[in-house]
Motif scaffolding. Structure first.
Motif, mmCIF file in Angstrom:
data_model
loop_
_atom_site.group_PDB
_atom_site.id
_atom_site.type_symbol
_atom_site.label_atom_id
_atom_site.label_comp_id
_atom_site.label_asym_id
_atom_site.label_seq_id
_atom_site.Cartn_x
_atom_site.Cartn_y
_atom_site.Cartn_z
ATOM 1 N N HIS A 1 -9.626 -18.217 -32.859
ATOM 2 C CA HIS A 1 -9.453 -19.354 -32.367
ATOM 3 C C HIS A 1 -10.490 -19.785 -31.365
ATOM 4 C CE1 HIS A 1 -5.178 -19.056 -33.498
ATOM 5 N NE2 HIS A 1 -5.283 -17.893 -33.161
ATOM 6 N N ARG A 2 -11.631 -19.042 -30.970
ATOM 7 C CA ARG A 2 -12.430 -19.293 -29.835
ATOM 8 C C ARG A 2 -13.212 -20.677 -30.554
ATOM 9 N NH1 ARG A 2 -14.248 -15.218 -26.105
ATOM 10 N NH2 ARG A 2 -12.747 -13.545 -26.446
ATOM 11 N N LEU B 1 -12.585 -24.588 -23.435
ATOM 12 C CA LEU B 1 -12.616 -23.871 -22.247
ATOM 13 C C LEU B 1 -13.108 -24.679 -21.220
ATOM 14 C CD1 LEU B 1 -13.820 -20.591 -23.660
ATOM 15 C CD2 LEU B 1 -11.384 -21.061 -23.059
ATOM 16 N N ALA B 2 -13.810 -25.794 -21.443
ATOM 17 C CA ALA B 2 -14.317 -26.568 -20.491
ATOM 18 C C ALA B 2 -13.123 -27.343 -19.778
ATOM 19 C CB ALA B 2 -15.387 -27.675 -20.928
ATOM 20 N N ALA B 3 -12.063 -27.764 -20.439
ATOM 21 C CA ALA B 3 -10.943 -28.374 -19.780
ATOM 22 C C ALA B 3 -10.399 -27.422 -18.966
ATOM 23 C CB ALA B 3 -9.849 -28.597 -21.042
ATOM 24 N N PHE C 1 -3.391 -10.529 -33.286
ATOM 25 C CA PHE C 1 -4.667 -9.921 -32.840
ATOM 26 C C PHE C 1 -5.414 -11.129 -32.302
ATOM 27 C CE2 PHE C 1 -9.107 -9.198 -33.397
ATOM 28 C CZ PHE C 1 -9.496 -7.948 -32.572
ATOM 29 N N TRP C 2 -5.937 -12.093 -33.014
ATOM 30 C CA TRP C 2 -6.501 -13.149 -32.561
ATOM 31 C C TRP C 2 -5.915 -13.970 -31.659
ATOM 32 C CZ3 TRP C 2 -11.433 -12.761 -33.381
ATOM 33 C CH2 TRP C 2 -11.886 -11.967 -34.283
ATOM 34 N N ILE C 3 -4.722 -14.062 -31.460
ATOM 35 C CA ILE C 3 -3.814 -14.665 -30.496
ATOM 36 C C ILE C 3 -4.255 -14.057 -29.045
ATOM 37 C CG2 ILE C 3 -1.713 -15.454 -29.369
ATOM 38 C CD1 ILE C 3 -0.599 -15.731 -32.007
ATOM 39 N N ALA C 4 -4.274 -12.831 -29.149
ATOM 40 C CA ALA C 4 -4.579 -12.101 -27.886
ATOM 41 C C ALA C 4 -6.148 -12.229 -27.628
ATOM 42 C CB ALA C 4 -4.470 -10.376 -28.197
ATOM 43 N N ASP C 5 -6.920 -12.344 -28.562
ATOM 44 C CA ASP C 5 -8.403 -12.722 -28.372
ATOM 45 C C ASP C 5 -8.595 -14.042 -27.648
ATOM 46 O OD1 ASP C 5 -11.482 -12.024 -28.867
ATOM 47 O OD2 ASP C 5 -11.039 -14.179 -29.978
ATOM 48 N N ALA C 6 -7.700 -15.139 -28.025
ATOM 49 C CA ALA C 6 -7.889 -16.424 -27.389
ATOM 50 C C ALA C 6 -7.274 -16.236 -25.892
ATOM 51 C CB ALA C 6 -6.820 -17.383 -28.404
ATOM 52 N N LEU C 7 -6.365 -15.768 -25.880
ATOM 53 C CA LEU C 7 -5.876 -15.508 -24.329
ATOM 54 C C LEU C 7 -7.171 -14.750 -23.527
ATOM 55 C CD1 LEU C 7 -2.159 -14.620 -25.027
ATOM 56 C CD2 LEU C 7 -3.032 -16.879 -24.447
ATOM 57 N N ASP C 8 -7.890 -13.833 -24.160
ATOM 58 C CA ASP C 8 -8.896 -12.971 -23.389
ATOM 59 C C ASP C 8 -10.146 -14.034 -22.976
ATOM 60 O OD1 ASP C 8 -8.657 -10.255 -22.847
ATOM 61 O OD2 ASP C 8 -8.983 -9.874 -24.885
ATOM 62 N N ASP D 1 -0.281 -24.740 -27.822
ATOM 63 C CA ASP D 1 0.514 -25.432 -28.815
ATOM 64 C C ASP D 1 -0.014 -25.015 -30.288
ATOM 65 O OD1 ASP D 1 1.758 -27.151 -27.049
ATOM 66 O OD2 ASP D 1 0.431 -28.703 -27.560
ATOM 67 N N PRO D 2 -1.127 -24.449 -30.551
ATOM 68 C CA PRO D 2 -1.296 -23.835 -32.073
ATOM 69 C C PRO D 2 -0.898 -22.378 -31.929
ATOM 70 C CG PRO D 2 -3.535 -25.053 -31.056
ATOM 71 C CD PRO D 2 -2.466 -24.955 -29.982
ATOM 72 N N VAL D 3 -0.963 -22.034 -30.803
ATOM 73 C CA VAL D 3 -0.094 -20.472 -30.726
ATOM 74 C C VAL D 3 1.339 -20.614 -31.290
ATOM 75 C CG1 VAL D 3 0.546 -18.517 -29.497
ATOM 76 C CG2 VAL D 3 -1.787 -19.398 -29.425
ATOM 77 N N VAL D 4 1.919 -21.423 -30.549
ATOM 78 C CA VAL D 4 3.414 -21.928 -30.935
ATOM 79 C C VAL D 4 3.618 -22.172 -32.429
ATOM 80 C CG1 VAL D 4 5.549 -23.390 -30.218
ATOM 81 C CG2 VAL D 4 3.915 -22.517 -28.481
ATOM 82 N N GLU D 5 2.605 -22.918 -33.064
ATOM 83 C CA GLU D 5 2.817 -23.277 -34.179
ATOM 84 C C GLU D 5 2.458 -21.898 -35.180
ATOM 85 O OE1 GLU D 5 0.728 -26.360 -37.611
ATOM 86 O OE2 GLU D 5 0.163 -26.636 -35.388
ATOM 87 N N ILE D 6 1.612 -21.059 -34.858
ATOM 88 C CA ILE D 6 1.573 -19.895 -35.732
ATOM 89 C C ILE D 6 2.915 -19.275 -35.609
ATOM 90 C CG2 ILE D 6 0.169 -17.664 -35.714
ATOM 91 C CD1 ILE D 6 -2.091 -19.476 -34.923
#
Length: 275
Positions: free
Chosen positions: A30-31, A36-38, A92-99, A179-184
């Motif tokens: 998701h990176r 991230l600027a927001a 795995f990729w959700i965790a990466d986005a939260l990282d 929001d995209p995470v919730v959709e997934i």
């Protein structure tokens, strides 16, 4: 013994959720889409950053959860294992986005350590079984353990969904991440709900095993070994206050509606979510 106890592990009529399409359209990194600027303009406060960390750790622990599932009869069900492969990839990729969110959040740099003495609860002792003991116990349980796994996984998604909704309400910047995470996760819930309802509906023994698991599980799943202070924080942050109590009541209502589970078990789940 229930007449369906030795039926094949894959229930009939499961064409509603297309596992092949789920795998074909799996969401990776998701990176590239994170703003991230927001988060610089709307920085997270310390409790929100701590909740992000807690969810990151939960998503990251998926491999250990799948390991525990696959030492049981669940590994014999091709449809379920196909789902779990993609489910693990997406988490795995959700965790990466939260990282990435934590790396961009100054508040995350001063959080208290997550390690510490765990809670001790007799009710959660089964959660502390290692994979070998889980395998031995599951060998006695048989294929009906698949219903337990699908149902507890579903309830876990409902619990963590409340945490993601809490984060989405922090700021528009965080909502854009969540929001995209919730959709997934909506697709994960769709599969787990379909499987849980079908399997519970076919076997009284599966209902009995699942009721026992729901009474004794730590929420989120896998948190039996987490530090007591992190668990206290999660419960206060997600299920504290009027809004949090409403979220816990929502979980109770959903659990009570599952075949053969009932209001008593649902009330126990709710009580273990509340701070």
């Amino acid at each position: 013994m229930d007449s369906h106890d030795e039926a094949p592990t894959t229930p009939p009529g499961t064409a509603g959720f297309d596992v092949r399409e789920f795998a074909r359209t799996a969401h990776g990194s998701h990176r590239g889409t994170l703003d991230l600027a927001a988060l610089d303009r709307e920085p997270l406060d310390a409790p929100s950053a701590r909740l992000v960390r807690a969810l990151r750790d939960t998503e990251r622990a998926t491999l250990h959860r799948v390991r525990d599932l696959l030492v049981t009869a669940t590994h014999k069900d091709a449809r379920v294992t196909a789902f779990l492969t993609t489910w693990m990839f997406e988490r795995f990729w959700i965790a990466d986005a939260l990282d990435a969110v934590l790396d961009a959040s100054p508040a995350a740099r001063a959080l208290p350590p997550s390690a510490g003495p765990p809670r001790w609860s007799l009710a959660e002792r089964r959660e502390r079984r290692g994979p070998v003991r889980r395998s031995l116990v599951a060998g006695v349980t048989g294929t009906q353990i698949v219903a337990e796994h699908m149902t507890t996984g579903l309830v876990d998604e409902w619990v963590t969904g409340a945490a993601y909704r809490r984060l989405a309400g922090v700021s528009p910047a965080m909502a854009a991440v969540v929001d995209p995470v919730v959709e997934i996760k909506g697709r994960h819930i769709a599969f787990l709900a379909e499987e849980a309802e079908l399997r519970l509906g076919r076997s009284v023994r599966a209902q009995r095993l699942t009721r026992r698991a729901l009474r004794h599980s730590a929420w989120p799943l896998g948190w039996a070994g987490r530090s007591a202070h992190e668990r206290d924080f999660f419960e206060r942050q997600v299920f504290g206050g009027r809004h949090g109590r409403a979220e816990a009541a929502r979980v109770r209502t959903l659990v009570a509606a599952l075949p053969g589970i009932g209001p008593g078990v649902a009330a126990t789940v709710e009580s273990r979510l509340l701070p």
